[in-house]
Motif scaffolding. Structure first.
Motif, PDB file in Angstrom:
ATOM      1  N   GLN A 174      13.400   3.335   3.329  1.00  0.00           N
ATOM      2  CA  GLN A 174      13.467   2.604   2.056  1.00  0.00           C
ATOM      3  C   GLN A 174      12.223   2.793   1.189  1.00  0.00           C
ATOM      4  OE1 GLN A 174      14.472  -1.588   2.758  1.00  0.00           O
ATOM      5  NE2 GLN A 174      15.296  -0.978   4.730  1.00  0.00           N
ATOM      6  N   CYS A 175      11.223   3.462   1.739  1.00  0.00           N
ATOM      7  CA  CYS A 175       9.964   3.647   1.018  1.00  0.00           C
ATOM      8  C   CYS A 175      10.167   4.596  -0.165  1.00  0.00           C
ATOM      9  CB  CYS A 175       8.923   4.204   1.981  1.00  0.00           C
ATOM     10  SG  CYS A 175       7.408   4.759   1.215  1.00  0.00           S
ATOM     11  N   VAL A 176       9.638   4.209  -1.325  1.00  0.00           N
ATOM     12  CA  VAL A 176       9.832   5.040  -2.515  1.00  0.00           C
ATOM     13  C   VAL A 176       8.530   5.674  -3.009  1.00  0.00           C
ATOM     14  CG1 VAL A 176      11.898   3.827  -3.262  1.00  0.00           C
ATOM     15  CG2 VAL A 176       9.673   3.011  -4.034  1.00  0.00           C
ATOM     16  N   CYS A 177       7.589   5.856  -2.074  1.00  0.00           N
ATOM     17  CA  CYS A 177       6.300   6.463  -2.422  1.00  0.00           C
ATOM     18  C   CYS A 177       6.464   7.700  -3.302  1.00  0.00           C
ATOM     19  CB  CYS A 177       5.545   6.883  -1.165  1.00  0.00           C
ATOM     20  SG  CYS A 177       4.706   5.542  -0.343  1.00  0.00           S
ATOM     21  N   GLY A 178       7.386   8.564  -2.918  1.00  0.00           N
ATOM     22  CA  GLY A 178       7.564   9.811  -3.654  1.00  0.00           C
ATOM     23  C   GLY A 178       7.886   9.560  -5.115  1.00  0.00           C
ATOM     24  N   ASP A 179       8.795   8.637  -5.363  1.00  0.00           N
ATOM     25  CA  ASP A 179       9.180   8.333  -6.743  1.00  0.00           C
ATOM     26  C   ASP A 179       8.012   7.691  -7.503  1.00  0.00           C
ATOM     27  OD1 ASP A 179      11.625   9.371  -6.366  1.00  0.00           O
ATOM     28  OD2 ASP A 179      12.659   7.453  -6.060  1.00  0.00           O
ATOM     29  N   ILE A 180       7.224   6.901  -6.791  1.00  0.00           N
ATOM     30  CA  ILE A 180       6.059   6.290  -7.449  1.00  0.00           C
ATOM     31  C   ILE A 180       5.102   7.383  -7.891  1.00  0.00           C
ATOM     32  CG2 ILE A 180       4.023   4.854  -7.074  1.00  0.00           C
ATOM     33  CD1 ILE A 180       5.740   3.133  -5.188  1.00  0.00           C
ATOM     34  N   MET A 181       4.852   8.322  -6.992  1.00  0.00           N
ATOM     35  CA  MET A 181       3.889   9.372  -7.312  1.00  0.00           C
ATOM     36  C   MET A 181       4.420  10.353  -8.349  1.00  0.00           C
ATOM     37  SD  MET A 181       1.976  10.071  -3.708  1.00  0.00           S
ATOM     38  CE  MET A 181       3.457  10.146  -2.707  1.00  0.00           C
ATOM     39  N   ASP A 193       8.864  -1.944  -7.715  1.00  0.00           N
ATOM     40  CA  ASP A 193      10.274  -1.545  -7.637  1.00  0.00           C
ATOM     41  C   ASP A 193      10.722  -1.326  -6.197  1.00  0.00           C
ATOM     42  OD1 ASP A 193      10.547  -1.585 -10.390  1.00  0.00           O
ATOM     43  OD2 ASP A 193       9.887   0.498 -10.601  1.00  0.00           O
ATOM     44  N   CYS A 194       9.768  -1.263  -5.294  1.00  0.00           N
ATOM     45  CA  CYS A 194      10.105  -1.045  -3.889  1.00  0.00           C
ATOM     46  C   CYS A 194      10.424  -2.382  -3.242  1.00  0.00           C
ATOM     47  CB  CYS A 194       8.944  -0.374  -3.156  1.00  0.00           C
ATOM     48  SG  CYS A 194       9.215  -0.269  -1.379  1.00  0.00           S
ATOM     49  N   GLY A 195      11.559  -2.447  -2.572  1.00  0.00           N
ATOM     50  CA  GLY A 195      12.000  -3.695  -1.957  1.00  0.00           C
ATOM     51  C   GLY A 195      11.078  -4.181  -0.848  1.00  0.00           C
ATOM     52  N   LEU A 196      10.248  -3.300  -0.331  1.00  0.00           N
ATOM     53  CA  LEU A 196       9.387  -3.688   0.787  1.00  0.00           C
ATOM     54  C   LEU A 196       8.003  -4.145   0.333  1.00  0.00           C
ATOM     55  CD1 LEU A 196      10.190  -0.653   3.129  1.00  0.00           C
ATOM     56  CD2 LEU A 196      11.365  -2.852   2.996  1.00  0.00           C
ATOM     57  N   TYR A 197       7.682  -3.876  -0.929  1.00  0.00           N
ATOM     58  CA  TYR A 197       6.326  -4.110  -1.436  1.00  0.00           C
ATOM     59  C   TYR A 197       5.868  -5.558  -1.236  1.00  0.00           C
ATOM     60  CZ  TYR A 197       2.485  -4.708  -4.771  1.00  0.00           C
ATOM     61  OH  TYR A 197       1.281  -5.013  -5.358  1.00  0.00           O
ATOM     62  N   GLY A 198       4.770  -5.709  -0.513  1.00  0.00           N
ATOM     63  CA  GLY A 198       4.159  -7.031  -0.359  1.00  0.00           C
ATOM     64  C   GLY A 198       4.867  -7.933   0.642  1.00  0.00           C
ATOM     65  N   LYS A 236       7.602  -6.592   3.533  1.00  0.00           N
ATOM     66  CA  LYS A 236       7.653  -5.846   4.792  1.00  0.00           C
ATOM     67  C   LYS A 236       6.588  -4.762   4.832  1.00  0.00           C
ATOM     68  CE  LYS A 236      11.947  -7.074   6.640  1.00  0.00           C
ATOM     69  NZ  LYS A 236      13.086  -7.296   5.743  1.00  0.00           N
ATOM     70  N   CYS A 237       6.018  -4.454   3.675  1.00  0.00           N
ATOM     71  CA  CYS A 237       4.979  -3.428   3.624  1.00  0.00           C
ATOM     72  C   CYS A 237       3.719  -4.019   3.001  1.00  0.00           C
ATOM     73  CB  CYS A 237       5.485  -2.233   2.816  1.00  0.00           C
ATOM     74  SG  CYS A 237       4.290  -0.900   2.659  1.00  0.00           S
ATOM     75  N   THR A 238       2.666  -4.162   3.807  1.00  0.00           N
ATOM     76  CA  THR A 238       1.398  -4.728   3.330  1.00  0.00           C
ATOM     77  C   THR A 238       0.260  -3.843   3.855  1.00  0.00           C
ATOM     78  OG1 THR A 238       1.148  -6.084   5.308  1.00  0.00           O
ATOM     79  CG2 THR A 238       2.295  -7.106   3.451  1.00  0.00           C
ATOM     80  N   PRO A 260       1.401  -1.296   6.957  1.00  0.00           N
ATOM     81  CA  PRO A 260       1.968  -0.419   5.940  1.00  0.00           C
ATOM     82  C   PRO A 260       3.192   0.327   6.449  1.00  0.00           C
ATOM     83  CG  PRO A 260      -0.005   0.566   6.880  1.00  0.00           C
ATOM     84  CD  PRO A 260       0.151  -0.780   7.529  1.00  0.00           C
ATOM     85  N   VAL A 261       4.177   0.475   5.586  1.00  0.00           N
ATOM     86  CA  VAL A 261       5.340   1.279   5.922  1.00  0.00           C
ATOM     87  C   VAL A 261       5.157   2.703   5.385  1.00  0.00           C
ATOM     88  CG1 VAL A 261       7.821   1.583   5.576  1.00  0.00           C
ATOM     89  CG2 VAL A 261       6.882  -0.701   5.959  1.00  0.00           C
ATOM     90  N   GLY A 262       4.687   2.787   4.155  1.00  0.00           N
ATOM     91  CA  GLY A 262       4.518   4.103   3.547  1.00  0.00           C
ATOM     92  C   GLY A 262       3.059   4.454   3.355  1.00  0.00           C
ATOM     93  N   ALA A 263       2.817   5.727   3.080  1.00  0.00           N
ATOM     94  CA  ALA A 263       1.444   6.215   2.933  1.00  0.00           C
ATOM     95  C   ALA A 263       0.731   5.564   1.750  1.00  0.00           C
ATOM     96  CB  ALA A 263       1.452   7.726   2.770  1.00  0.00           C
ATOM     97  N   CYS A 264       1.493   5.226   0.694  1.00  0.00           N
ATOM     98  CA  CYS A 264       0.860   4.642  -0.495  1.00  0.00           C
ATOM     99  C   CYS A 264       0.254   3.274  -0.214  1.00  0.00           C
ATOM    100  CB  CYS A 264       1.882   4.502  -1.622  1.00  0.00           C
ATOM    101  SG  CYS A 264       2.353   6.070  -2.328  1.00  0.00           S
ATOM    102  N   MET A 265       0.651   2.638   0.895  1.00  0.00           N
ATOM    103  CA  MET A 265       0.071   1.352   1.255  1.00  0.00           C
ATOM    104  C   MET A 265      -1.061   1.535   2.263  1.00  0.00           C
ATOM    105  SD  MET A 265       0.399  -1.818   0.403  1.00  0.00           S
ATOM    106  CE  MET A 265       1.988  -2.512  -0.076  1.00  0.00           C
ATOM    107  N   VAL A 266      -1.173   2.727   2.815  1.00  0.00           N
ATOM    108  CA  VAL A 266      -2.225   2.985   3.795  1.00  0.00           C
ATOM    109  C   VAL A 266      -3.527   3.338   3.104  1.00  0.00           C
ATOM    110  CG1 VAL A 266      -3.010   4.526   5.630  1.00  0.00           C
ATOM    111  CG2 VAL A 266      -0.614   3.807   5.537  1.00  0.00           C
ATOM    112  N   ALA A 293      -1.233   4.044  -4.563  1.00  0.00           N
ATOM    113  CA  ALA A 293      -0.837   3.121  -5.626  1.00  0.00           C
ATOM    114  C   ALA A 293      -0.507   1.728  -5.078  1.00  0.00           C
ATOM    115  CB  ALA A 293       0.352   3.689  -6.384  1.00  0.00           C
ATOM    116  N   CYS A 294       0.300   1.670  -4.025  1.00  0.00           N
ATOM    117  CA  CYS A 294       0.743   0.367  -3.522  1.00  0.00           C
ATOM    118  C   CYS A 294      -0.431  -0.453  -2.995  1.00  0.00           C
ATOM    119  CB  CYS A 294       1.794   0.554  -2.428  1.00  0.00           C
ATOM    120  SG  CYS A 294       3.261   1.402  -3.028  1.00  0.00           S
ATOM    121  N   ARG A 295      -1.315   0.214  -2.290  1.00  0.00           N
ATOM    122  CA  ARG A 295      -2.492  -0.476  -1.742  1.00  0.00           C
ATOM    123  C   ARG A 295      -3.385  -0.986  -2.876  1.00  0.00           C
ATOM    124  NH1 ARG A 295      -5.947   0.633   2.767  1.00  0.00           N
ATOM    125  NH2 ARG A 295      -7.710  -0.779   2.568  1.00  0.00           N
TER     126      ARG A 295
END
Ligand code: SF4
Ligand code: SF4
Lengths: 338, 376
Positions: B320-327, B335-340, B342-344, B348-354, B359-361
């Motif tokens: 469900q991670c949309v890192c690619g679309d964000i980048m 816009d990501c359903g996991l942001y904040g 399930k993904c913190t 982290p679920v995706g690399a953008c939170m790591v 961006a997410c981090r």
């Protein structure tokens, strides 16, 4: 929430609040006449006749136990004296102290710690009246843990939730000094300048603010774990106001700024052990500020924020270039420093 | 001397003046939205940290592109590192890479399963480690051209021990900018290029891209005033329809760049097609070791079977991670359903939170992107 307790749940951020609310408040709190556990304030204030008895307790573990500007002993006295002061009780009646030691702890270190407790108590004008000592086996404890409890009377307890839109927030001095002292010591960083902890009993300073502001002092909190950021989030959240914090007005020592850039940690989330965050009605702000600045521990006090109606519970940081939300930290970026 | 070199870089009064000029040019352009993309995690950090967006006009959207080397390291590349670590090879890499999930495991997970992983701060440190051991040591090399130069320099310094090799996941930014700009539905009208990277490759490198895709590009530094001045310059170029490259970071960047560094870079690496995580297969997007250095190439030495690695399906959340679309500038973290939830940053679920440059981090750290223009 996890099956076992994790470290960040003791670190002063959101995670700790969740733990306390879900486990302790549910398990222990009964409504009291005054301010009880459920208020999650710096201490309790229990009505006794026309006065309030204030009680607070705090345990201290810190690494290293001796640091620039103080040690665990000074910390344990200051922490409890300051928690009482944050409830409005600036003339504490007495403290208690419990010491838990690890087998092998140096006697000379213990004596040094007790000496500095004594000194801090003298500064605060308070006596330790009873205590307790336990020794645990090697490896069962990391050196030493101290618990101090304080009691005192107060006419009007100051809560941490009395803010209204328009109120001003004063910080009594530079932020982050204690947190960054501990952090750089732990990372073995040798930095230029004189980075030292601000650990001190500030009941005298708070008394000066209360004398100048009277009933217009409406909220107080000491920005210890989680730093100024956590204190403001808590005060704003409980008072249901937004807080607009002006970063350029924030007193930060050059040494702390340098360490902050180096470590990538915001001074706003670093602990302070000799500071107070004071919320005052607008008309009293300048008066209280002047009183604080006249005191040796408050020379760098500054009005740093205003309470607003928008975005209750949030802290908005005005950086001088623009605004952003100050995110409330989950756990502490600097675990276990006090 | 250039005006920019003289000003203080953190002067709110200058910032306000730049802000006003930005508003003016935006209303002259009149479109809504005008979309500019920057391609650097450090730019996003400065923009978020200083709250610069609140001062920008409503019809201006400054978005973050594929600007973080950790975020765009592809899943199979992580898988390769994981496979080597589990095979008992000592895999050395930068700290941020540890928590980046591969198809099913991160290097951290590999470590928990007994894999051999070590954190280093530089390729030379990895070489040091190799010198002191009999084990096979692989440096999992990630990062853009800036860091690739360091890797190349370490190899060229000579005396590389025999048990040392490189797993290159190095990437090259300019082709990625081209791909993102020409994606169907892309609204990007101009780029802010990263000052650090341009210091190596030179601002001149962007000329063909600007001309071919009618896309002005401004090289920007990292202080708040650097960024605002670069945004203004870019808007002026957009308004005037000038598809040029401007260098607003002359205190570090020249037109031809750092020639000795380029020499080192191209001596060791060559361009090859490669995947950027979640974004696209990018011709010339990857930096691979030249054949002259084949003996140092971990892929050749260990014969890693990527196909086998791909047989794992990504776990449920990662799908469900949309890192690619964000980048790619197509959506934002919220816009990501996991942001904040399930993904913190903690989990982290995706690399953008790591990554601290993800961006997410960055959004989590600096309180996201709420509309605060009316506050206070
Ligand atoms: S490597 Fe440097 S230039 Fe590239 S994205 Fe990171 S900070 Fe920006
Ligand atoms: S919030 Fe997490 S899962 Fe969603 S896009 Fe960002 S990194 Fe990926």
């Amino acid at each position: 929430m996890g099956e076992t307790i994790v470290r960040k749940e003791g670190a002063g951020g959101k995670a700790m609040r969740r733990l306390i609310e879900s486990v302790f408040v549910e398990g222990l709190a009964k409504p009291v006449d005054g301010i009880g556990l459920a208020a999650l304030d710096d201490g309790a204030a229990l009505r006794v006749g026309d006065r309030h008895l204030v009680v607070t307790t705090d345990s201290h573990v810190v690494k290293p136990i001796f640091f620039a500007g103080g040690d665990i002993g000074r910390l344990s006295i200051s922490g409890t004296v300051n928690d009482l002061a944050m409830m409005g009780c600036t003339e504490p009646l007495a403290l208690t102290c419990a010491v838990i030691l690890e087998e092998g702890f140096k006697r000379s270190d213990l004596e040094r710690i007790l000496r500095s407790m004594r000194e801090a108590a003298d500064e605060a004008g308070v006596t330790v009246v009873t205590g307790d000592t336990k020794v645990m086996g090697r490896g069962e404890l990391d050196g030493i843990a101290l618990n101090t409890t304080g009691v005192g009377f107060v006419q009007r307890p100051v809560p941490d939730n009395g803010l209204r839109p328009g109120d001003r927030i004063i910080i009594t001095g530079t932020v982050g000094d204690h947190g960054f002292t501990i952090l750089t010591a732990r990372h073995g960083l040798a930095l230029e300048g004189d980075l030292r902890s601000d650990v001190a009993p500030i009941n005298g300073l708070v008394a000066a603010a209360l004398a100048a502001g009277g009933e217009d002092v409406v909220a107080m909190k000491d920005p210890t774990r989680g730093g100024l950021s956590s204190a403001l989030h808590e005060m704003g959240g409980k008072s249901r106001v937004g807080i607009l914090l002006r970063e350029p007005d924030l007193p930060v020592r050059a040494e702390v700024r340098a360490a902050s850039e180096l470590l990538g940690i915001d001074p706003l989330v670093a602990a302070n052990e000799g500071k107070a965050v004071i919320g005052v009605r607008p008309q009293a702000a300048d008066r209280v500020l002047a009183a604080l600045r006249a005191h040796p521990l408050g020379r760098e006090a500054a009005i740093v924020a205003t309470c607003i109606e928008e975005r209750p519970g949030n802290v908005i940081l005005d950086t001088g270039f623009g605004k952003r939300l100050l995110a409330e930290i989950e756990g502490d970026p600097m675990p276990r420093i006090c | 001397m250039n005006d920019l070199q003289q000003l203080r870089f953190r002067d709110p009064a200058r910032a306000e003046a730049l802000g006003e000029a930005i508003h003016e040019v935006c209303s002259e352009i009149g479109r809504d939205p005008i979309t500019l993309m920057h391609v650097c995690g450090s730019h996003e950090q400065a923009i978020a940290r200083f709250g610069l967006r609140t001062g920008l006009p409503k019809n201006l959207d400054v978005i973050m592109g594929p600007g973080c080397p950790v975020c765009i390291t592809d899943l199979p590349e992580v898988d390769e590192g994981v496979a080597l670590a589990l095979q008992g090879v000592k895999v050395c890499t930068y700290g941020d890479m540890l928590r980046v999930p591969g198809t099913s495991l991160s290097l951290n997970d590999a470590m928990a399963r007994g894999g051999n992983v070590a954190v280093v701060y530089s390729p030379s440190q990895a070489i040091e480690i190799a010198r002191k051991t009999e084990e096979q040591v692989v440096f999992f090399a990630t990062g853009f051209e800036t860091t690739a130069v360091t890797t190349a320099a370490a190899l060229l310094a000579g005396d590389v021990p025999e048990n040392f090799s490189i797993l290159s996941a190095h990437k090259y930014i300019p082709p990625a900018m081209e791909i993102v700009a020409t994606m169907p539905g892309s609204r990007i009208e101009g780029f802010l290029a990263a000052g650090h990277a341009a210091a190596i490759t030179g601002s001149g490198l962007f000329e063909p891209l600007a001309r071919k895709h009618r896309m002005p590009i401004v090289v920007a530094g990292f202080e708040p005033l650097d960024i605002l001045a670069a945004v203004l310059e870019l808007l002026v170029l957009v308004r005037d329809g000038r598809n040029e490259v401007a260098n607003l970071y002359p205190r570090c960047v020249s037109a031809q760049g750092n020639l000795p560094a380029q020499k080192i870079l191209w001596q060791v690496f060559e361009l090859e097609q490669g995947w950027w995580r979640g974004i696209a297969d990018i011709p010339d997007g990857n930096l691979r070791l030249r054949d002259t250095y084949a003996h140092l190439d971990a892929r050749k030495r260990f014969d890693i079977d990527i196909k086998k690695l791909w047989s794992h399906a990504p776990h449920e959340l990662a799908a469900q991670c949309v890192c690619g679309d964000i980048m790619a500038g197509k959506c934002q973290p919220t816009d990501c359903g996991l942001y904040g939830t399930k993904c913190t940053p903690d989990a982290p679920v995706g690399a953008c939170m790591v990554s601290s440059e993800g961006a997410c981090r960055i959004w989590q750290q600096y309180g996201g992107r709420p509309d605060l223009s009316e506050v206070g």
